[in-house]
Design a protein around this motif. Structure first.
Motif, PDB file in Angstrom:
ATOM      1  N   HIS A 193      50.404  41.240  37.681  1.00  0.00           N
ATOM      2  CA  HIS A 193      51.852  41.347  37.820  1.00  0.00           C
ATOM      3  C   HIS A 193      52.398  42.519  37.015  1.00  0.00           C
ATOM      4  CE1 HIS A 193      56.090  40.447  36.935  1.00  0.00           C
ATOM      5  NE2 HIS A 193      56.097  39.857  38.118  1.00  0.00           N
ATOM      6  N   ASP A 194      51.969  42.627  35.748  1.00  0.00           N
ATOM      7  CA  ASP A 194      52.521  43.675  34.888  1.00  0.00           C
ATOM      8  C   ASP A 194      52.075  45.063  35.321  1.00  0.00           C
ATOM      9  OD1 ASP A 194      53.697  41.682  33.450  1.00  0.00           O
ATOM     10  OD2 ASP A 194      52.191  41.638  31.863  1.00  0.00           O
ATOM     11  N   MET A 195      50.867  45.185  35.850  1.00  0.00           N
ATOM     12  CA  MET A 195      50.349  46.507  36.200  1.00  0.00           C
ATOM     13  C   MET A 195      50.919  47.011  37.515  1.00  0.00           C
ATOM     14  SD  MET A 195      46.371  45.940  35.101  1.00  0.00           S
ATOM     15  CE  MET A 195      45.829  47.425  35.907  1.00  0.00           C
ATOM     16  N   VAL A 196      51.165  46.138  38.468  1.00  0.00           N
ATOM     17  CA  VAL A 196      51.512  46.581  39.820  1.00  0.00           C
ATOM     18  C   VAL A 196      52.983  46.373  40.155  1.00  0.00           C
ATOM     19  CG1 VAL A 196      50.907  46.296  42.256  1.00  0.00           C
ATOM     20  CG2 VAL A 196      49.144  46.065  40.522  1.00  0.00           C
ATOM     21  N   ALA A 197      53.619  45.367  39.541  1.00  0.00           N
ATOM     22  CA  ALA A 197      54.989  45.033  39.926  1.00  0.00           C
ATOM     23  C   ALA A 197      55.941  46.205  39.730  1.00  0.00           C
ATOM     24  CB  ALA A 197      55.469  43.826  39.115  1.00  0.00           C
ATOM     25  N   ASN A 198      55.743  46.966  38.664  1.00  0.00           N
ATOM     26  CA  ASN A 198      56.631  48.102  38.406  1.00  0.00           C
ATOM     27  C   ASN A 198      56.606  49.096  39.557  1.00  0.00           C
ATOM     28  OD1 ASN A 198      58.375  49.796  36.932  1.00  0.00           O
ATOM     29  ND2 ASN A 198      56.640  50.955  36.141  1.00  0.00           N
ATOM     30  N   HIS A 199      55.411  49.426  40.012  1.00  0.00           N
ATOM     31  CA  HIS A 199      55.283  50.398  41.111  1.00  0.00           C
ATOM     32  C   HIS A 199      55.808  49.821  42.424  1.00  0.00           C
ATOM     33  CE1 HIS A 199      52.977  52.892  38.412  1.00  0.00           C
ATOM     34  NE2 HIS A 199      52.116  51.910  38.200  1.00  0.00           N
ATOM     35  N   LEU A 200      55.500  48.564  42.698  1.00  0.00           N
ATOM     36  CA  LEU A 200      55.961  47.972  43.949  1.00  0.00           C
ATOM     37  C   LEU A 200      57.482  47.818  43.969  1.00  0.00           C
ATOM     38  CD1 LEU A 200      53.257  45.229  44.621  1.00  0.00           C
ATOM     39  CD2 LEU A 200      53.430  47.536  45.579  1.00  0.00           C
ATOM     40  N   SER A 201      58.087  47.529  42.828  1.00  0.00           N
ATOM     41  CA  SER A 201      59.553  47.436  42.770  1.00  0.00           C
ATOM     42  C   SER A 201      60.196  48.779  43.092  1.00  0.00           C
ATOM     43  CB  SER A 201      59.987  46.952  41.388  1.00  0.00           C
ATOM     44  OG  SER A 201      59.478  45.675  41.118  1.00  0.00           O
ATOM     45  N   ALA A 202      59.651  49.836  42.506  1.00  0.00           N
ATOM     46  CA  ALA A 202      60.188  51.163  42.796  1.00  0.00           C
ATOM     47  C   ALA A 202      60.019  51.510  44.270  1.00  0.00           C
ATOM     48  CB  ALA A 202      59.498  52.205  41.914  1.00  0.00           C
ATOM     49  N   LEU A 259      51.015  51.338  22.556  1.00  0.00           N
ATOM     50  CA  LEU A 259      52.424  51.699  22.429  1.00  0.00           C
ATOM     51  C   LEU A 259      52.629  53.208  22.435  1.00  0.00           C
ATOM     52  CD1 LEU A 259      53.614  49.098  19.766  1.00  0.00           C
ATOM     53  CD2 LEU A 259      53.918  49.050  22.243  1.00  0.00           C
ATOM     54  N   SER A 260      51.574  53.972  22.209  1.00  0.00           N
ATOM     55  CA  SER A 260      51.716  55.428  22.276  1.00  0.00           C
ATOM     56  C   SER A 260      52.011  55.906  23.691  1.00  0.00           C
ATOM     57  CB  SER A 260      50.432  56.091  21.761  1.00  0.00           C
ATOM     58  OG  SER A 260      49.300  55.640  22.505  1.00  0.00           O
ATOM     59  N   GLY A 261      51.781  55.050  24.684  1.00  0.00           N
ATOM     60  CA  GLY A 261      52.060  55.423  26.066  1.00  0.00           C
ATOM     61  C   GLY A 261      53.437  55.017  26.547  1.00  0.00           C
ATOM     62  N   LEU A 262      54.318  54.570  25.625  1.00  0.00           N
ATOM     63  CA  LEU A 262      55.653  54.143  26.046  1.00  0.00           C
ATOM     64  C   LEU A 262      56.497  55.309  26.538  1.00  0.00           C
ATOM     65  CD1 LEU A 262      56.699  51.419  23.462  1.00  0.00           C
ATOM     66  CD2 LEU A 262      55.920  51.126  25.809  1.00  0.00           C
ATOM     67  N   ALA A 300      50.349  43.333  24.287  1.00  0.00           N
ATOM     68  CA  ALA A 300      51.453  42.434  24.626  1.00  0.00           C
ATOM     69  C   ALA A 300      52.789  43.168  24.563  1.00  0.00           C
ATOM     70  CB  ALA A 300      51.459  41.235  23.677  1.00  0.00           C
ATOM     71  N   ALA A 301      52.998  43.976  23.524  1.00  0.00           N
ATOM     72  CA  ALA A 301      54.251  44.716  23.409  1.00  0.00           C
ATOM     73  C   ALA A 301      54.415  45.705  24.567  1.00  0.00           C
ATOM     74  CB  ALA A 301      54.292  45.456  22.073  1.00  0.00           C
ATOM     75  N   TYR A 302      53.350  46.379  24.920  1.00  0.00           N
ATOM     76  CA  TYR A 302      53.409  47.341  26.031  1.00  0.00           C
ATOM     77  C   TYR A 302      53.763  46.627  27.336  1.00  0.00           C
ATOM     78  CZ  TYR A 302      51.955  51.057  29.228  1.00  0.00           C
ATOM     79  OH  TYR A 302      51.928  52.013  30.200  1.00  0.00           O
ATOM     80  N   ARG A 303      53.113  45.486  27.607  1.00  0.00           N
ATOM     81  CA  ARG A 303      53.385  44.759  28.841  1.00  0.00           C
ATOM     82  C   ARG A 303      54.800  44.191  28.863  1.00  0.00           C
ATOM     83  NH1 ARG A 303      49.868  47.104  31.964  1.00  0.00           N
ATOM     84  NH2 ARG A 303      47.701  46.425  31.710  1.00  0.00           N
ATOM     85  N   ILE A 304      55.302  43.774  27.715  1.00  0.00           N
ATOM     86  CA  ILE A 304      56.669  43.258  27.669  1.00  0.00           C
ATOM     87  C   ILE A 304      57.666  44.360  28.002  1.00  0.00           C
ATOM     88  CG2 ILE A 304      58.441  42.381  26.087  1.00  0.00           C
ATOM     89  CD1 ILE A 304      56.191  40.784  24.727  1.00  0.00           C
TER      90      ILE A 304
END
Length: 398
Positions: A193-202, A259-262, A300-304
């Protein structure tokens, strides 16, 4: 009260014992002579009674022992029958094996005391060695069967206990396996969900915009965003499949988002949300202490943050989405705020699984999580996601 039905094997034993006793009686084979009741028919009464008790040796063991004891005592006043004596030994054995636990403990002691008492009584009476023989015979027909029954019962109970422990161990193993499978399925669902939902929403938002707006420039820009997110989503899916595939050749460590990838994550959200009037800002106030958070905490912080940005792209009104990270010696606080309210234009549907996944991630680390609308000082409302993740266990940065 209805009496229990005799067991089939007990009926066979009773019939066999009665038949053997009748055969011995028909040939005049007795155990004694010149007794109180020398009539031939008198021997049959204890025989028939004992055979009847053999039929209920398993269903009514205490009754069979009590009546059988009276029968063996009565047999001593007749010429006696060997089959009656042998069936009595089996009744004593069955009373210990099939009787209650209390009876199984008392009968060996009782028969032992009876054996000793009979031996002493005949020694006092006769005052010769023949009294010892009477004591040995008494022990053989009462104490020895009781001890044998106690040994058999103990072995059966030990076997039952071992079987029960094995069944419990197997049940616990199955429960552990089920819980492990469930936990792994939940982890895979969160990652997917966290990996793909962002792209599919866009993709959903910009495809809706491309279909609803009759403008070539807008359509081309939307198609560009759709293609970019499709490629990124496909790459994320391939990475997830690679992690799930059991490959002995893949011995390298898997890359874990940190978190460096934020910055890149917020930049991508800024591109995806430009057509919806959304601006994105990252406010990272973490102190540069030379130490990094544990990998599970950073993941966890990155996924949140990733899921919160996805939800903002789906539901937030036009405005600025702010991502704030604050770290102290005790915890890492992640806070994402976005404008709350209706917005014009295309929106992607939501299922609520994102909030559940974020809450589960925080709970697994022992932190706190809250999400919902909160009022601002100027009277407006914002949607705020706040997670506090423990950061006591830290490893020095290489």
């Amino acid at each position: 009260m209805r009496l229990p039905r005799p067991h089939r094997d007990d009926l066979f034993i009773a019939a066999a014992g009665l038949a053997c006793g009748l055969l011995l009686w028909s040939f005049g084979l007795y155990t004694k002579s010149e007794e109180l009741f020398p009539q031939r028919w008198a021997t049959l009464i204890p025989l028939v009674v004992m055979a009847s008790m053999e039929a209920v040796r398993r269903t009514l063991p205490r009754t069979a022992l009590a009546v059988g004891t009276l029968a063996i005592v009565g047999d001593q006043f007749t010429n006696g029958n060997l089959a009656t004596v042998l069936m009595f030994t089996d009744v004593v054995y069955a009373a210990v094996v099939y009787g209650t636990t209390a009876s199984a403990r008392r009968i060996p002691y009782s028969t032992g005391l009876i054996t000793v008492g009979v031996t002493i009584a005949f020694l006092v009476w006769w005052q010769n060695a023949f009294a010892l023989l009477i004591g040995v015979i008494t022990g053989m027909i009462s104490f020895l069967p009781a001890v044998t029954g106690a040994i058999v019962r103990n072995h059966r109970e030990a076997a039952d206990s071992a079987r029960l422990r094995a069944e419990q161990t197997a049940l616990l193993a199955e429960m552990d396996r089920t819980q492990a499978v469930g936990a792994e399925r939940a982890r895979m669902a969160r990652e997917l969900h966290d990996m793909v939902a962002n792209h599919l929403s866009a993709i959903a938002i910009h495809s809706t915009a491309a279909l609803s707006l009759d403008d070539e420039a807008t359509t081309r820009r939307a198609l560009g965003v759709i293609r970019e997110n499709s490629v990124a989503g496909l790459a994320e899916m391939r990475r997830l499949i690679g992690l799930l595939r059991d490959s002995s050749e893949d011995t390298g460590p898997a890359a874990v988002p940190r978190l460096s990838g934020l910055d890149a994550l917020v930049a991508q959200a800024r591109t995806n949300g430009a057509t919806s009037g959304l601006a994105f800002r990252l406010d990272d106030t973490r102190e540069e202490t030379g130490e990094q958070l544990p990998a599970p905490v950073e993941l966890a912080a990155y996924r949140i943050v990733q899921e919160s940005l996805t939800n903002a792209l789906k539901h937030a009104a036009a405005g600025t989405v702010t991502v704030t990270l604050v770290r102290d010696e005790r915890a890492l606080t992640v806070r994402v705020t976005s404008p709350f309210g209706d917005r014009p234009g295309p929106r992607a549907p939501g299922s609520g699984a994102g909030l559940v996944g974020m809450r589960e991630r925080v709970a697994l680390l022992g932190g706190t999580f809250e999400a919902g609308p909160v009022p601002e000082a100027d009277g407006t409302r914002i949607w705020r996601v706040r997670a506090e993740l423990p950061a006591e266990e830290r490893t020095p940065e290489a």
